[in-house]
Design a protein around this motif. Structure first.
Motif, mmCIF file in Angstrom:
data_model
loop_
_atom_site.group_PDB
_atom_site.id
_atom_site.type_symbol
_atom_site.label_atom_id
_atom_site.label_comp_id
_atom_site.label_asym_id
_atom_site.label_seq_id
_atom_site.Cartn_x
_atom_site.Cartn_y
_atom_site.Cartn_z
ATOM 1 N N LEU A 32 -4.789 -1.802 1.223
ATOM 2 C CA LEU A 32 -5.223 -1.519 2.605
ATOM 3 C C LEU A 32 -6.381 -2.432 3.025
ATOM 4 N N ARG B 35 -3.805 1.222 -3.921
ATOM 5 C CA ARG B 35 -3.584 1.444 -2.490
ATOM 6 C C ARG B 35 -4.812 1.029 -1.662
ATOM 7 N N ALA C 215 0.827 -1.208 0.000
ATOM 8 C CA ALA C 215 0.000 0.000 0.000
ATOM 9 C C ALA C 215 0.859 1.253 0.000
#
Length: 306
Positions: free
Chosen positions: A262, A258, A249
């Protein structure tokens, strides 16, 4: 056949004379039994072995009885129950030996028929001793409350179920239980009546069973250690995966990549926390299992100690 019938008649006559002498003596110490015996004589039994003796355990619940006489019967039944367990263990060992000899040595219909007859005789004696033990324990249950004996004796002389009557090498369910889950019947862990009961054959059988039980306990302990390590590694793997996705990430910068990384990191953290909370009590259960295994080894050592 005629000889057996004459022997049966002779033994019944001998038993009948002893019962008559017993009834005369009982009328002196238990006068309340006379009315019970008179009512029982309305339907007399032709067989001497079926005559009701009206022992204190049978009448103490509804009729007054001297506590001293009830104490005598308690001591008699208490000792007789241990003798029955000792005889039951001996017959089970003999039966197991006979089965082994039959499987290894007996061939042919004639020898198999003879062997089956001998095995049936031992099984008949096992049923007789089991019935005798249950009768003794039933008398003890009737006498325990009037004599205020408490509940300690019930943990020693437990109810004898049909599933409890099994040899050393038989589990609760020999058809489905694996070797690792086989549980010894309580009759083998009860105390011995005397040192003479531990014969050479019983000593050898108990030592073999102790070695097998110890090996099973050690294998289970190894499985518990492996299970604990596997659980630890699963949690550590999820933690490591969460770190990997966090690095991805950070490298992705911003955007959909990203967000996806996450999300994967959050999933791994959730799985790690779920494992830790779900397995929180497993360590206590494993420690309890090790303590039970140690207690079982000490119990068998008491039996095998010479």
């Amino acid at each position: 056949m005629e000889q057996q019938r004459s022997q049966l008649i002779e033994r019944r006559s001998r038993l009948q004379r002893r019962i008559i002498a017993w009834c005369q003596l009982q009328s002196l110490y238990m006068p309340g039994v006379l009315s019970l015996r008179d009512s029982a004589h309305e339907n007399p039994s032709p067989l001497a072995e079926s005559v009701h003796l009206f022992l204190p355990s049978a009448v103490i619940a509804n009729n007054p009885c001297d506590k001293k006489l009830a104490g005598y019967e308690w001591r008699l039944c208490y000792g007789l129950a241990f003798d029955c367990l000792a005889e039951l263990r001996r017959h089970l060992l003999v039966l197991n030996t006979m089965y082994q000899s039959k499987d290894q040595l007996i061939r042919g219909q004639h020898h198999n028929t003879r062997s089956n007859g001998l095995i049936q005789g031992v099984q008949t004696r096992i049923k007789y001793v089991s019935h005798k033990y249950r009768a003794c324990r039933s008398a003890l249950v009737s006498l325990s409350e009037p004599l205020r004996k408490g509940d300690e004796w019930e943990s020693i002389l437990r109810p004898l179920l049909d599933t409890d009557i099994r040899g050393l090498r038989e589990g609760e369910d020999a058809s489905s239980s694996s070797e690792g889950r086989r549980q010894l019947s309580w009759i083998w862990s009860s105390q011995r009546t005397n040192a003479a009961e531990l014969t050479l054959g019983m000593n050898e059988a108990l030592r073999i069973e102790w070695c097998k039980a110890r090996a099973r306990a050690q294998r289970w302990q190894e499985e518990c250690i492996l299970l604990w390590e596997e659980m630890r590694r699963v949690a550590e793997f999820h933690k490591w995966q969460a770190g990997v996705w966090k690095t991805r990430a950070d490298e992705a910068g911003c955007g959909g990549a990203r967000a996806y990384a996450l999300r994967q990191q959050h999933t791994r953290i959730f799985l790690m926390e779920k494992c830790v909370t779900s397995w929180a009590d497993v360590g206590q259960a494993l420690n309890a299992g090790e303590a039970a295994a140690a207690a079982g080894e000490q119990l068998v050592e008491c039996w095998t100690r010479t």
